[in-house]
Scaffold this active site. Structure first.
Site, PDB file in Angstrom:
ATOM      1  N   ASP A   1      46.233  66.796  36.910  1.00 56.64           N
ATOM      2  CA  ASP A   1      46.341  66.089  35.634  1.00 56.64           C
ATOM      3  C   ASP A   1      47.357  64.949  35.665  1.00 56.64           C
ATOM      4  O   ASP A   1      47.593  64.305  34.633  1.00 56.64           O
ATOM      5  CB  ASP A   1      46.624  67.067  34.467  1.00 56.64           C
ATOM      6  CG  ASP A   1      47.644  68.121  34.818  1.00 56.64           C
ATOM      7  OD1 ASP A   1      48.254  68.044  35.906  1.00 56.64           O
ATOM      8  OD2 ASP A   1      47.836  69.039  33.993  1.00 56.64           O
TER       9      ASP A   1
ATOM     10  N   ASP B   1      51.301  69.383  39.603  1.00 56.59           N
ATOM     11  CA  ASP B   1      50.707  69.263  38.266  1.00 56.59           C
ATOM     12  C   ASP B   1      51.585  68.320  37.423  1.00 56.59           C
ATOM     13  O   ASP B   1      52.792  68.247  37.628  1.00 56.59           O
ATOM     14  CB  ASP B   1      50.668  70.660  37.624  1.00 56.59           C
ATOM     15  CG  ASP B   1      49.886  70.715  36.331  1.00 56.59           C
ATOM     16  OD1 ASP B   1      48.733  71.187  36.362  1.00 56.59           O
ATOM     17  OD2 ASP B   1      50.434  70.299  35.289  1.00 56.59           O
TER      18      ASP B   1
ATOM     19  N   HIS C   1      52.623  77.937  33.772  1.00 59.38           N
ATOM     20  CA  HIS C   1      53.451  78.040  32.549  1.00 59.38           C
ATOM     21  C   HIS C   1      53.742  79.488  32.145  1.00 59.38           C
ATOM     22  O   HIS C   1      54.581  79.714  31.267  1.00 59.38           O
ATOM     23  CB  HIS C   1      52.768  77.339  31.374  1.00 59.38           C
ATOM     24  CG  HIS C   1      52.625  75.861  31.541  1.00 59.38           C
ATOM     25  ND1 HIS C   1      53.702  75.027  31.791  1.00 59.38           N
ATOM     26  CD2 HIS C   1      51.531  75.048  31.513  1.00 59.38           C
ATOM     27  CE1 HIS C   1      53.272  73.771  31.901  1.00 59.38           C
ATOM     28  NE2 HIS C   1      51.962  73.763  31.751  1.00 59.38           N
TER      29      HIS C   1
ATOM     30  N   HIS D   1      52.538  68.642  34.516  1.00 66.49           N
ATOM     31  CA  HIS D   1      53.465  69.409  33.675  1.00 66.49           C
ATOM     32  C   HIS D   1      54.444  70.197  34.547  1.00 66.49           C
ATOM     33  O   HIS D   1      54.071  70.660  35.636  1.00 66.49           O
ATOM     34  CB  HIS D   1      52.689  70.400  32.802  1.00 66.49           C
ATOM     35  CG  HIS D   1      51.690  69.752  31.897  1.00 66.49           C
ATOM     36  ND1 HIS D   1      50.344  69.680  32.211  1.00 66.49           N
ATOM     37  CD2 HIS D   1      51.844  69.127  30.712  1.00 66.49           C
ATOM     38  CE1 HIS D   1      49.706  69.046  31.225  1.00 66.49           C
ATOM     39  NE2 HIS D   1      50.589  68.691  30.312  1.00 66.49           N
TER      40      HIS D   1
HETATM   41 ZN   LIG Z   1      49.187  70.486  33.764  1.00 71.67          ZN
END
Ligand SMILES: [Zn+2]
Length: 312
Positions: free
Chosen positions: A248, A164, A127, A166
């Site tokens: 995740d 991931d 991120h 995200h």
């Molecule tokens: Zn994540």
């Protein structure tokens, strides 16, 4: 297959506070799993510190200085850089070691010592944008490694695959204007951080986002790999493949809402190794991102690393 494991005890000293899902216990769980007898053949090395200059390959130099300057010298209380991202006295060394691990993995793989490496590190990185910390991430470890491969080892075409749950907005932001950098992501949407639409394609179709609704599982993800992501990688023909390995999207994860099982992470790993064998002389470097259920994280990471060690 001899696989390099890069980590450093300093990555446990990035304290985030008792409420924070991105805890030192995550890395402890991963390292404990990788202590099992079946991982005895891993070659273990300590991650070096990434310099300001190396971090600035993926970030504005002023940002690197400002993040490191924001880290408190003392105190038990973690300090917020944004609502999710915190720092504590150990964070500077942890973040430098995290990025340094990927850099060292690139040096080991491009130098011919290993074909495959896994970086067991935190804080995660995907991120972190060129000039902004975000989502538990200070520096974009995988992007720093990729740009180090280009700058120091003259690797032309570099792909990052990110599984991931995200979207890796930071990696996309660093890669999207460079046609020789490919970023492919599977992620949950709508979900944090809100980026990662199919229409975000980069300057030369070099971004591939594959969003999934909550509850999506292995059948859908495997189909997307076979029908979209793998063909895109085959067309891009990377010289080096990096993996943002977040766990995740596991069905046990308390943060993510997808429905992958440990066997799905093993399957994706095998597929990515095949891509590396077809295009990259077998070179593949994986780095830990998210994963917040300690048992799922440990199991899925162990399975991922086991495939790196055993797949032909
Ligand atoms: Zn994540």
């Amino acid at each position: 297959m001899s696989v390099l494991l890069l980590t450093h005890p300093a990555c446990l000293d990035h304290e985030t506070g008792s409420w924070h899902p991105e805890s030192p216990d995550r890395l402890r769980a991963v390292l404990k799993a990788l202590d099992a007898p079946e991982f005895a053949a891993l070659v273990r090395e300590e991650a070096p510190l990434a310099s300001d200059e190396t971090l600035s390959l993926a970030h504005d130099a002023a940002y690197v200085k400002s993040v490191l300057a924001a880290i408190p010298a003392t105190g038990a209380q973690a300090l917020h850089l944004d609502p999710d991202t915190v720092v504590s006295p150990g964070s500077g060394e942890a973040a430098r070691r995290a990025a340094g691990a990927v850099v060292a993995a690139v040096d080991a793989v491009m130098g011919g010592r290993f074909d495959r490496a896994f970086c067991a590190i935190r804080p995660p990185g995907h991120h972190a944008e060129p000039a902004r910390p975000m989502g538990f991430c200070l520096f974009n470890n995988v992007a720093v490694g990729a740009l180090h491969a280009r700058t120091v080892h003259k690797v032309n075409r570099i792909a990052v695959v990110d599984f991931d749950v995200h979207h890796g907005n930071g990696t996309q932001a660093i890669f999207e204007n460079d046609p020789d950098l490919f970023y492919g992501s599977i992620h949950q949407a709508p979900f944090y951080p809100g980026t990662g639409r199919i229409s975000e394609r980069g300057v030369a179709g070099n971004i591939m986002n594959i969003p999934f609704g909550a509850g999506s599982g292995g059948i859908m993800v495997r189909r997307a790999f076979i029908e979209r992501l793998i063909p895109a990688l085959d067309e891009f023909m990377p010289d080096l493949l990096l993996v943002s390995a977040g766990f995740d999207a596991h069905h046990r994860d308390p943060v993510g809402g997808m429905d992958l099982g440990t066997e799905d992470f093993a399957w994706m790993t095998k597929e990515l190794i095949e891509v590396a064998r077809r295009h990259c002389g077998g070179r593949i470097i994986s780095t830990l991102e998210g994963g917040y259920d300690l048992r799922a994280l440990a199991d899925a990471t162990a399975s991922h690393v086991h495939v790196l060690m055993t797949a032909p």
